[in-house]
Design a protein around this motif. Structure first.
Motif, PDB file in Angstrom:
ATOM      1  N   LEU A  12       0.829  -1.205   0.000  1.00 50.18           N
ATOM      2  CA  LEU A  12       0.000   0.000   0.000  1.00 50.18           C
ATOM      3  C   LEU A  12       0.866   1.258   0.000  1.00 50.18           C
ATOM      4  CD1 LEU A  12      -2.760   1.333   0.133  1.00 50.18           C
ATOM      5  CD2 LEU A  12      -2.712   1.047   2.621  1.00 50.18           C
ATOM      6  N   LEU A  44      -6.292  -5.942  -0.827  1.00 49.52           N
ATOM      7  CA  LEU A  44      -6.454  -4.502  -0.654  1.00 49.52           C
ATOM      8  C   LEU A  44      -7.806  -4.032  -1.194  1.00 49.52           C
ATOM      9  CD1 LEU A  44      -2.913  -3.091  -1.560  1.00 49.52           C
ATOM     10  CD2 LEU A  44      -3.960  -3.257   0.700  1.00 49.52           C
ATOM     11  N   TYR A  49      -9.660  -0.395  -0.852  1.00 46.60           N
ATOM     12  CA  TYR A  49      -8.683   0.392  -1.602  1.00 46.60           C
ATOM     13  C   TYR A  49      -8.898   0.188  -3.100  1.00 46.60           C
ATOM     14  CZ  TYR A  49      -6.199   1.114   2.786  1.00 46.60           C
ATOM     15  OH  TYR A  49      -5.869   1.469   4.071  1.00 46.60           O
ATOM     16  N   LEU A  63      -3.122   2.998  -7.765  1.00 46.46           N
ATOM     17  CA  LEU A  63      -4.071   3.290  -6.699  1.00 46.46           C
ATOM     18  C   LEU A  63      -4.929   4.462  -7.138  1.00 46.46           C
ATOM     19  CD1 LEU A  63      -4.953   2.528  -3.820  1.00 46.46           C
ATOM     20  CD2 LEU A  63      -3.359   4.264  -2.972  1.00 46.46           C
TER      21      LEU A  63
END
Length: 318
Positions: A12, A44, A49, A63
């Motif tokens: 992350l 994740l 996320y 991301l």
């Protein structure tokens, strides 16, 4: 080798540090295979996320933005920097974020580790802020420009000059530079086909992002020095260069980056590039520095004016 939980946190952190990551690079960083990276990405995603797959032969991850803001990972130095920045935001040059800064700071300090509290508290107790006298800019304008710089997207915006005349501009943004009083955007002006330095407070409304572009060669390696030259000498009607018998760090403390550029020659001398809109003020401005100097480049009339003022003062002391 990382454990699963530690590896997820590390993954992350990597995804937050850079926009795009090839899967193979992530696997190398975390010392696992690409299949493990795919499983960790799914973990994740299950935690909320928004990790998106990026196209390409090798495949990669990004991301993205989700419906809600997931937790961010900050190291110790980043947490201290954010806390200090939030505390000083109310007296900065970005308008409209005072109340939200206080709310964000309250949330951050609630979870700040005990080992970091003395550092933040010491900085806050030892620092006083005076309200800035320069123009303020809207936070939405800054974040839009910053995102366009990061994503290499063209910007369209209205821009007002010194006289207030507004024109529509199209530019490829490179970097935001803050001088302490003002924000500047270094960008390639597509209409004029040259690098320009735009004052952000003169941008009208929020810029509109456009197509992606291929980055050009920057106008200088040191963009802070480049902006200093653009805003300190270019606006002046009369520009000149002096060699000063003083160390560069001494003159840099006397000359703001918005009024001149200081370049070190050796440990005992430096070169100053500056200017003025009226030659009549220059002799008295230079006299305040308190160091000997030699004129290397001068506009017409400056040398004669300095001689005239020197003779006047010589007569005055008999």
């Amino acid at each position: 080798m990382y454990g699963t939980s530690e590896r997820l946190l590390r993954l992350l952190s990597l995804l937050q540090a850079r926009r795009d990551w090839p899967g193979a690079d992530l696997a190398t960083r975390l010392e696992v295979d690409v299949r493990t990276i795919r499983r960790d990405v799914e973990r994740l995603r299950s935690l909320g996320y928004p990790v998106h797959a990026t196209p390409g032969v090798a495949g990669g991850y990004r991301l993205g933005a989700g419906a809600a803001l997931p937790p961010l990972l900050l190291d110790d130095d980043e947490a201290v920097a954010v806390a200090v920045g939030l505390r000083t935001a109310a007296s900065g040059t970005v308008s409209g974020i005072e109340e939200t800064s206080v709310r964000a700071l309250a949330k951050l300090e609630q979870v700040l580790p005990a080992r970091l509290r003395p550092r933040v508290g010491a900085l806050h107790a030892a620092t006083l802020s005076l309200p800035g006298s320069g123009p303020t800019v809207d936070a939405a304008v800054l974040t839009t420009i910053a995102a366009a710089c990061r994503d290499q997207e063209r910007l369209r915006f209205g821009y007002g000059d010194r006289e207030g005349t507004q024109t529509d501009r199209s530019a490829e943004p490179l970097r935001l530079v803050h001088t302490g009083r003002r924000w500047y955007l270094v960008a390639f002006d597509l209409d004029k086909q040259e690098w320009r330095t735009f004052r952000v407070d003169r941008i009208v409304g929020v810029p509109v992002p456009g197509f992606r572009f291929t980055p050009r060669e920057p106008p200088a390696e040191d963009l802070a020095a480049y902006v200093s030259r653009q805003i300190s000498t270019a606006p002046y009607s009369h520009r000149f260069v002096l060699r000063i018998a003083a160390p560069a760090e001494v003159m840099a403390a006397r000359i703001p980056p918005t009024t001149g550029v200081v370049e070190a020659i050796d440990e005992h001398s430096c070169r100053v590039r500056t200017g003025a809109n009226s030659l009549d003020t220059v002799p008295y401005y230079l006299a305040q520095w308190g160091y000997d100097f030699v004129i290397e480049e001068a506009p017409p009339g400056l040398v004669e004016l300095l001689r005239e003022v020197a003779e006047r003062f010589t007569r005055a002391v008999g």
